[in-house]
Design a protein around this motif. Structure first.
Motif, mmCIF file in Angstrom:
data_model
loop_
_atom_site.group_PDB
_atom_site.id
_atom_site.type_symbol
_atom_site.label_atom_id
_atom_site.label_comp_id
_atom_site.label_asym_id
_atom_site.label_seq_id
_atom_site.Cartn_x
_atom_site.Cartn_y
_atom_site.Cartn_z
ATOM 1 N N GLU A 124 0.831 -1.202 0.000
ATOM 2 C CA GLU A 124 0.000 0.000 0.000
ATOM 3 C C GLU A 124 0.866 1.253 0.000
ATOM 4 O O GLU A 124 0.521 2.264 -0.626
ATOM 5 N N GLU B 48 8.429 9.086 -6.879
ATOM 6 C CA GLU B 48 7.962 8.013 -6.003
ATOM 7 C C GLU B 48 8.907 7.855 -4.810
ATOM 8 O O GLU B 48 8.465 7.764 -3.649
ATOM 9 N N ARG C 280 1.759 1.937 -3.482
ATOM 10 C CA ARG C 280 0.591 1.968 -4.376
ATOM 11 C C ARG C 280 0.504 0.724 -5.276
ATOM 12 O O ARG C 280 0.252 0.810 -6.457
#
Length: 362
Positions: free
Chosen positions: A119, A175, A122
């Protein structure tokens, strides 16, 4: 207390001195990049922090404890490699869980911890896929999830984006930056890419031949290089040798191969001292007519012009200027329109502000 501390660490491989008394303190939650060309010692430094390579001298400390001789699996360190090292025969969930099992942390909470890690990056819902079913960016995120699943003290990243295309690389930079700051983890990143280091880092350690040439924020490294090597590596392509001629209203007057250059500096230099000067190409103005201000301007001829899309790079020859005969300038699209046509052979005027000159001790 520093999250990671290197104290006078040295390492030799035969006759090659890979590291020479390197000392470095990295704060908790800080993102520090080891930047430099191949062979500068950055990957050796990372491997010593990880415990994959033992130093010949010096010590390594993590979260206040010395770990110099502690094996890798007993250090709370997550690692992301350039080749990612994902197991093709294991699912995404199994790849992430491998980080727990190698540290004997597999418990009844394993599924929960794996889901939480996915999670974070993602990838919730991708648990049963295999690496071959993922895009390059998704594989990178799996490697990140495996590195953080056991809540390490430090994450080490060894050029993890080197094999990606430009668009994917830029996406993954975002990211990595977002993830490390969101979870507040200390990160040590290795790269040879200057732009990547500037984007990601809280501080950058520029390395050269086994030593740290300069340690500072991205702004300090880019705008105020302290050595000729750092200036050159960070793209200050106009590098001149100079000698101090005198002072004028608190500014240095220097002779750079027949050109008198005015510069601002905090260095304590005296008349006759030698120095290096660096001027970033984007700080130089090019005009077809002699500018009214600043008063300092040199006439030259455009030798070549290279179009890069948003910017153009010009090489300008300055006649009768000793060893400072070639100046490289970068002009963005808007400035190019204001300057008019700058094709090779065009007579132009070159100028820059004293604040744009970086002075470094010889």
């Amino acid at each position: 207390m520093a999250a990671v501390s290197l104290r006078r660490v040295s390492k030799r491989f035969g006759a090659v001195e890979a590291l020479r008394e390197v000392s470095l303190d990295i704060g908790s939650g800080e993102f520090v990049t080891l930047l430099g060309p191949s062979g500068c010692g950055k990957s050796t430094t990372l491997r010593i922090i990880a415990g994959l390579t033992m130093p010949d001298d010096g010590s390594v400390w993590i979260e206040g404890s010395e770990v110099t001789r502690v094996p890798t699996y007993r250090r709370r360190i997550g690692m992301v490699f350039q080749n990612l090292a994902l197991f093709p025969h294991l699912t995404v969930a199994e790849n992430v869980a491998f980080g727990l099992r190698m540290r004997h942390m597999a418990t009844s909470r394993e599924p929960e911890m794996v889901t939480s890690a996915l999670e974070m990056v993602r990838l919730a819902g991708f648990e049963q896929r295999y690496p071959s079913q993922l895009s390059g960016g998704q594989q990178q995120r799996v490697a990140l999830a495996r590195a953080v699943v056991f809540n390490p003290d430090v994450i080490l990243l060894d050029e993890p984006l080197a094999a990606l295309d430009r668009n994917l690389c830029e996406a993954m930079q975002q990211e990595i930056r977002d993830l490390t700051r969101r979870i507040g983890i200390t990160a040590v990143f290795v790269t040879h890419d200057q732009e990547e280091a500037l984007i990601l880092s809280d501080r950058i350690a520029v390395m050269n031949q086994g030593v740290i040439e300069q340690l500072g924020t991205p702004t300090e490294i880019f705008d105020a290089p302290c050595t000729r090597y750092v200036a050159d590596f960070m793209g200050a392509t106009n590098l001149f040798e100079a000698r101090v001629k005198g002072m004028n209203e608190g500014r240095l007057m220097l002779d750079a191969g027949g050109i008198t250059v005015t510069a601002s500096t905090t260095l304590d230099l005296s008349v006759g001292d030698r120095a290096h000067l660096a001027i970033r190409p984007e700080r130089i103005e090019l005009t077809l007519d002699k500018p009214a201000a600043p008063a300092f301007a040199l006439e030259g001829v455009v030798e070549s012009a290279l179009y890069h899309g948003t910017i153009s790079t010009y090489r300008v020859r300055l006649p009768d200027a000793g060893n400072a005969t070639l100046v490289i300038c970068q002009i963005n699209r808007e400035r190019k329109v204001a300057s008019g046509s700058l094709e090779p052979g065009t007579q132009v005027w070159v100028s820059w502000a004293p604040e744009s000159v970086y002075v470094m001790a010889k």
